[in-house]
Write an enzyme that holds these catalytic residues in place. Sequence first.
Site, PDB file in Angstrom:
ATOM      1  N   HIS A   1       1.119  -1.741  -0.475  1.00 25.16           N
ATOM      2  CA  HIS A   1      -0.049  -0.280   0.051  1.00 25.16           C
ATOM      3  C   HIS A   1       1.170   1.072   0.067  1.00 25.16           C
ATOM      4  O   HIS A   1       1.833   0.975   0.697  1.00 25.16           O
ATOM      5  CB  HIS A   1      -0.985   0.706   1.083  1.00 25.16           C
ATOM      6  N   GLN A   2       0.315   1.990  -0.826  1.00 27.84           N
ATOM      7  CA  GLN A   2       1.407   3.774  -0.603  1.00 27.84           C
ATOM      8  C   GLN A   2       0.556   4.330  -0.274  1.00 27.84           C
ATOM      9  O   GLN A   2      -0.743   4.687  -0.404  1.00 27.84           O
ATOM     10  CB  GLN A   2       1.249   4.020  -1.832  1.00 27.84           C
TER      11      GLN A   2
END
Length: 175
Positions: free
Chosen positions: A133-134
């Site tokens: 996840h960013q």
Amino acid sequence: MMGGQADGLERLWTPHRMAYVSHASKRETFEGAHECPLCQKLDMTDRDALVVHRGEHCYVVLNLYPYNPGHLMVCPYRHIGWYTEATDAERDEMGVLTQKAMRVLTRVSGTQGFNIGMNQGQAGGAGIAEHLHQHVVPRWTGDVNFLPIIGHTKALPELLDDTWAKVSAAWGEVD
């Protein structure tokens, strides 16, 4: 002093952090997609999961423990842990959705800056190391004060549900 030479750095000694470092390997891990909190969101309604957009390969969700109001995460649907495991399509859509998240947050909250990035693996600081996840964290001049440092408390002036409603509504209006 480093090798007899002053390095110009001040030192803030934090021996209490050693407990965190020593127990890092004992942090919660998720054995597959059925235990992963980011995978579990896929079976929930958008509002319950705080999902603001579902794309073809990735989705955008509010962070349940935000650093600032509007703290978003761009996640692939696939349960992968490393950026190097992302397909070209997943990687590309993460970039496109990150750009759009920036535009939406700027529109709804007058964001003045961003912190964007990924923590890879537990040693790299990933809270959910098993699912890539960013983070897209909106920032404003003066948004950090003494509370987190002295009081170990973060002041968030908006409820997650209110943020979700604003960001979700604006998502379809912003290019």
